[in-house]
Design a protein around this motif. Structure first.
Motif, PDB file in Angstrom:
ATOM      1  N   ASP A  88       8.834   9.498   5.533  1.00 54.20           N
ATOM      2  CA  ASP A  88       7.995  10.206   6.490  1.00 54.20           C
ATOM      3  C   ASP A  88       8.022   9.413   7.790  1.00 54.20           C
ATOM      4  O   ASP A  88       8.665   8.366   7.880  1.00 54.20           O
ATOM      5  CB  ASP A  88       6.558  10.367   5.978  1.00 54.20           C
ATOM      6  CG  ASP A  88       5.945  11.669   6.477  1.00 54.20           C
ATOM      7  OD1 ASP A  88       6.204  12.052   7.627  1.00 54.20           O
ATOM      8  OD2 ASP A  88       5.206  12.303   5.713  1.00 54.20           O
ATOM      9  N   SER A  89       7.288   9.904   8.777  1.00 54.90           N
ATOM     10  CA  SER A  89       7.336   9.263  10.090  1.00 54.90           C
ATOM     11  C   SER A  89       6.178   8.303  10.299  1.00 54.90           C
ATOM     12  O   SER A  89       5.994   7.798  11.396  1.00 54.90           O
ATOM     13  CB  SER A  89       7.326  10.332  11.189  1.00 54.90           C
ATOM     14  OG  SER A  89       6.164  11.144  11.060  1.00 54.90           O
ATOM     15  N   TYR A  90       5.376   8.064   9.281  1.00 52.00           N
ATOM     16  CA  TYR A  90       4.268   7.123   9.412  1.00 52.00           C
ATOM     17  C   TYR A  90       4.136   6.336   8.113  1.00 52.00           C
ATOM     18  O   TYR A  90       4.742   6.664   7.105  1.00 52.00           O
ATOM     19  CB  TYR A  90       2.968   7.859   9.747  1.00 52.00           C
ATOM     20  CG  TYR A  90       2.597   8.948   8.765  1.00 52.00           C
ATOM     21  CD1 TYR A  90       1.787   8.689   7.669  1.00 52.00           C
ATOM     22  CD2 TYR A  90       3.058  10.248   8.953  1.00 52.00           C
ATOM     23  CE1 TYR A  90       1.458   9.679   6.782  1.00 52.00           C
ATOM     24  CE2 TYR A  90       2.724  11.246   8.063  1.00 52.00           C
ATOM     25  CZ  TYR A  90       1.926  10.968   6.976  1.00 52.00           C
ATOM     26  OH  TYR A  90       1.604  11.958   6.088  1.00 52.00           O
ATOM     27  N   ALA A  91       3.344   5.304   8.155  1.00 51.95           N
ATOM     28  CA  ALA A  91       3.252   4.389   7.020  1.00 51.95           C
ATOM     29  C   ALA A  91       2.782   5.106   5.764  1.00 51.95           C
ATOM     30  O   ALA A  91       1.850   5.893   5.787  1.00 51.95           O
ATOM     31  CB  ALA A  91       2.303   3.244   7.357  1.00 51.95           C
ATOM     32  N   ARG A  92       3.431   4.775   4.649  1.00 50.16           N
ATOM     33  CA  ARG A  92       3.179   5.464   3.385  1.00 50.16           C
ATOM     34  C   ARG A  92       2.895   4.457   2.283  1.00 50.16           C
ATOM     35  O   ARG A  92       3.246   3.302   2.369  1.00 50.16           O
ATOM     36  CB  ARG A  92       4.422   6.260   2.985  1.00 50.16           C
ATOM     37  CG  ARG A  92       4.932   7.205   4.025  1.00 50.16           C
ATOM     38  CD  ARG A  92       4.082   8.418   4.087  1.00 50.16           C
ATOM     39  NE  ARG A  92       3.844   8.887   2.744  1.00 50.16           N
ATOM     40  CZ  ARG A  92       3.199  10.002   2.469  1.00 50.16           C
ATOM     41  NH1 ARG A  92       2.746  10.751   3.441  1.00 50.16           N
ATOM     42  NH2 ARG A  92       2.998  10.384   1.238  1.00 50.16           N
ATOM     43  N   GLN A  93       2.305   4.960   1.211  1.00 45.85           N
ATOM     44  CA  GLN A  93       2.155   4.175  -0.010  1.00 45.85           C
ATOM     45  C   GLN A  93       2.550   5.040  -1.203  1.00 45.85           C
ATOM     46  O   GLN A  93       2.617   6.260  -1.117  1.00 45.85           O
ATOM     47  CB  GLN A  93       0.716   3.683  -0.187  1.00 45.85           C
ATOM     48  CG  GLN A  93       0.344   2.534   0.740  1.00 45.85           C
ATOM     49  CD  GLN A  93      -1.025   1.977   0.412  1.00 45.85           C
ATOM     50  OE1 GLN A  93      -1.824   2.618  -0.241  1.00 45.85           O
ATOM     51  NE2 GLN A  93      -1.280   0.767   0.854  1.00 45.85           N
ATOM     52  N   TRP A  94       2.814   4.379  -2.320  1.00 42.79           N
ATOM     53  CA  TRP A  94       2.892   5.002  -3.636  1.00 42.79           C
ATOM     54  C   TRP A  94       4.000   6.037  -3.814  1.00 42.79           C
ATOM     55  O   TRP A  94       3.734   7.229  -3.943  1.00 42.79           O
ATOM     56  CB  TRP A  94       1.558   5.649  -4.018  1.00 42.79           C
ATOM     57  CG  TRP A  94       0.380   4.796  -3.770  1.00 42.79           C
ATOM     58  CD1 TRP A  94       0.306   3.442  -3.927  1.00 42.79           C
ATOM     59  CD2 TRP A  94      -0.883   5.215  -3.297  1.00 42.79           C
ATOM     60  NE1 TRP A  94      -0.931   2.989  -3.586  1.00 42.79           N
ATOM     61  CE2 TRP A  94      -1.695   4.071  -3.197  1.00 42.79           C
ATOM     62  CE3 TRP A  94      -1.441   6.438  -2.952  1.00 42.79           C
ATOM     63  CZ2 TRP A  94      -3.018   4.117  -2.765  1.00 42.79           C
ATOM     64  CZ3 TRP A  94      -2.744   6.497  -2.533  1.00 42.79           C
ATOM     65  CH2 TRP A  94      -3.516   5.345  -2.438  1.00 42.79           C
ATOM     66  N   PRO A  95       5.226   5.643  -3.827  1.00 39.55           N
ATOM     67  CA  PRO A  95       6.247   6.591  -4.270  1.00 39.55           C
ATOM     68  C   PRO A  95       6.087   6.959  -5.744  1.00 39.55           C
ATOM     69  O   PRO A  95       6.604   7.973  -6.189  1.00 39.55           O
ATOM     70  CB  PRO A  95       7.561   5.842  -4.023  1.00 39.55           C
ATOM     71  CG  PRO A  95       7.175   4.404  -4.015  1.00 39.55           C
ATOM     72  CD  PRO A  95       5.801   4.354  -3.440  1.00 39.55           C
ATOM     73  N   LEU A  96       5.355   6.117  -6.485  1.00 42.84           N
ATOM     74  CA  LEU A  96       5.067   6.392  -7.889  1.00 42.84           C
ATOM     75  C   LEU A  96       3.570   6.313  -8.131  1.00 42.84           C
ATOM     76  O   LEU A  96       2.869   5.512  -7.509  1.00 42.84           O
ATOM     77  CB  LEU A  96       5.751   5.369  -8.800  1.00 42.84           C
ATOM     78  CG  LEU A  96       7.280   5.402  -8.856  1.00 42.84           C
ATOM     79  CD1 LEU A  96       7.786   4.245  -9.705  1.00 42.84           C
ATOM     80  CD2 LEU A  96       7.750   6.726  -9.417  1.00 42.84           C
TER      81      LEU A  96
END
Length: 676
Positions: A507-515
């Motif tokens: 995505d274009s912004y900070a992410r968490q938790w692909p799982l």
């Protein structure tokens, strides 16, 4: 002079007094008085009885029969075979009853047959009841034999309105449309049904089936090829009883439907109920069937709706069936509680799986489309409805008791609801030792509300072995993970996600938790055991714009040994660091905005669901599989990551994500190949 005028007036009044009943005395031409014992020929207003002969309407001739809102004919007597053969045109008013021996297709039949180029007009003449055929009663349900056209007859496809040599029409309607077969569907009787090169127009209604014979006994079968269903309602069968499913194959090929009157085109009421099974294969293969549960059921080269006539998710016919080169518009069947005897075999390949008329949401009756087969390849599942809540784009009701592992590859999911949804939702209450789901080359299409991929919808029981590789997931908000492995709260010990490699989460912004494991608060549950996702099998993923996780929430399970700090995986892991070769790299796709709708636009149709379906209708059944391959190629060509660190990054030289980059294969033309 006065007398002459009176006589002329009398002659102008139609004869209304002389309706008669004609009984066949031998096999012969409908229009030959000798067929009817020399008493003339049946016409409108008359009725006929044929107990044991073959009566034929020849080519280039017309037969008129019956009175509206009445029983106009009787075919068969329960002891002999009797047939009505139409090679010309039959205009039928009223209903013809079928009589024959109950339960069996191994004895005497009541046969209706249309030759190539024949026409049947179900003519109501403005009446209030449908014209057509009916079974007389449940206690005398015959083996009804319906033959339309001949093997090898074909329709002319390639236009918005296909044409076929043999035609069934509902004409001069009053308050109802004609109906090919009215049946009480009480669980009696049987049928042999064949269709070749037939167009059926305006038959049945939203509450009355057009054609739905019963399949109770051995000897029955259903073969449907080269058929165009235009504004026609349900075609299907009820098959139950002690002999059900043992000797009744279903083969449907080259069928296209359009402008439906009802919720269903194909609707087969019952499920399989027999079969012997062995242990779940430990090598991950799909079948453990020892004795097949059902005779083969196939749906190929067709565009049909297959859903309960009342619009609910209650059609289990697709269980264990083979679907190949098919556009299925509106198959709503969940059935998470089927047994091993119900499912076992079957496969789907090159299928567009859509739900447009009703939402595909979990709204009490769960209208999510259900794939009741364990082997899947090249499936494009689209929720075209823009309403509903918490949509499921595709469900695989899955449990080890079905006798199968699940192997799914090359699947794409498109969600048009505008709400958060599940992409792929294998659903079951338990996993079980040795049970496997293997999923690869998956893509959630970049729409307004992309759906997160799920690998399991039930509780995280111990010992299930799941694998997800080469998946692409655009971010949709902080609650949308690439893979949500267990939806129910509580996570048992034992590995659940053994392999998670080669996937892109971006995505274009900070992410968490692909799982994620478990619902809501249990994502952070301090008691969650370590290594539910195997850290050694979690690697070579592209987690673009991830926010580094910390193991602080998992102090109970990890104590001082957690090793996921600084990675993208907010999970308790020990013994290895997950994602050693991961890349926080923008995949820089060639074009990740491609959808099934934009593909339809490249084919000269509107960028809508209707336009998408029209591509397949116009090209005809023989090109359905080719068009699905072209749809995958178009989208996969856009999902090629151009970022060099993702190309040929895995140890087997495959590229992270669903597509491989263009590889120069040499030659004078420098052709670039894209694999899927």
């Amino acid at each position: 002079m006065l007398s002459r005028k009176v006589n002329l007036l009398f002659l102008s009044i139609p004869a209304l007094c002389c309706a008669a009943t004609f009984t066949a005395s031998k096999s012969g031409n409908w229009n030959d008085p000798l067929t009817w014992g020399g008493a003339g020929v049946p016409g409108f207003g008359d009725t006929f009885v044929n107990n044991q002969y073959a009566v034929t309407v020849p080519v280039s001739t017309t037969a008129n029969l019956g009175t509206v809102n009445s029983v106009s004919g009787t075919l068969g007597d329960g002891t002999h075979t009797a047939s009505l053969i139409v090679n010309g045109t039959l205009n039928m008013r009223g209903r013809t009853q079928l009589f024959g021996p109950s339960y069996s297709c191994n004895g005497n039949y009541a046969v209706f047959q249309m030759g190539t180029g024949a026409t049947l007009n179900l003519d109501e003449n403005g009446g209030s009841a449908p014209s057509g055929f009916e079974l007389s009663s449940s206690s005398a349900s015959p083996c009804s034999v319906f033959r339309f056209g001949n093997p090898g007859d074909t329709c002319t496809w390639g236009t918005a309105t296909p044409t076929c040599p043999t035609n069934v029409n509902s004409v001069n309607n009053g308050s109802a449309n004609g109906v090919l077969l009215l049946d009480s569907l009480s669980g009696y009787g049987a049928s042999i049904t064949t269709w070749y090169g037939v167009a059926v127009n305006n038959c049945g209604s939203s509450t009355v089936y057009c054609y739905a014979p019963e399949f109770y006994s051995p000897g029955g079968s259903w073969t449907m090829g080269q058929v165009y269903l235009n504004a026609s309602s349900v075609f299907g069968a009820k098959y139950t009883g002690v002999y059900a499913n043992g000797a009744m194959p279903f083969s449907i090929d080259s069928v296209i439907s359009q402008n439906r009157l009802a919720q269903a085109d194909l609707f087969f009421f019952q499920n399989c109920n027999a079969g012997v099974y062995g242990p779940v294969p430990s090598d991950g293969s799909v079948s453990r069937v020892v004795t097949p549960a059902c005779t083969a059921k196939t749906l190929t080269n067709s565009l049909v709706r297959n859903m309960g006539i009342d619009g609910t998710a209650n059609d289990p016919w697709s269980e264990g069936a083979t679907f190949k080169d098919v556009f299925v518009d509106g198959l709503g069947s969940n059935y998470p509680n089927l047994t091993a005897a119900n499912i076992a075999g079957g496969s789907w390949s090159y299928v567009v799986f859509a739900n447009d008329a009703r939402s595909c949401s979990q709204d009490g009756i769960n209208l999510a489309p259900g794939i009741l087969a364990p082997a899947l390849d090249h499936i494009y599942s689209i929720c075209a409805s823009t309403s509903g809540t918490k949509a499921d784009v595709a469900i695989i009701p899955a449990t080890p008791s079905w006798g199968t592992n699940i192997v799914a590859s090359n699947m794409m999911f498109e969600n048009e609801t505008g709400i958060l949804s599940h992409c792929l939702f294998p659903y079951g209450s338990t996993q079980g030792s040795g049970y496997k789901t293997t999923m690869s080359y998956l893509a959630s299409i970049k729409t307004a509300s992309p759906c997160p991929l799920y690998t399991w919808g039930g509780a995280c029981a111990a010992s299930g072995a799941h694998s997800v590789t080469h998946a692409v997931q655009p971010g949709t908000g902080d609650t949308a993970e690439t893979v949500f492995v267990c939806e129910n709260n509580g996570v048992a010990s034992g590995q659940t996600l053994v392999t998670f490699k080669g996937n892109i989460f971006y995505d274009s912004y900070a992410r968490q938790w692909p799982l994620a494991f478990g619902n809501n608060g249990s994502i952070y549950d301090a008691s969650q055991p370590a290594n539910v996702a195997d850290p050694a099998g979690t690697d070579y993923n592209a987690n673009y714009n991830f926010a580094a996780a910390t193991p602080a929430r998992f102090t109970t399970a990890c104590a001082s040994g957690c090793t996921n700090g600084g990675t993208a995986y907010n999970l308790p892991t020990t013994g290895a660091v997950p994602g050693t070769h991961d890349a926080n790299v923008n995949p820089s796709f060639i074009d990740n905005a491609r959808t099934a709708y934009t593909w339809a636009a490249t084919r000269g149709q509107a960028a809508t669901f209707a336009g998408l379906k029209q591509v397949f209708i116009n090209d005809g059944p023989s090109r359905i599989g080719t068009n699905i391959a072209a749809l995958f190629y178009y989208i996969n060509s856009g999902l090629i990551p151009t970022a060099r660190p993702l190309q040929r990054a895995l140890t087997d030289q495959t590229t992270i994500g669903t597509s491989q980059p263009g590889m120069r294969v040499g030659g004078l033309f420098g052709i670039n190949a894209v694999t899927q």
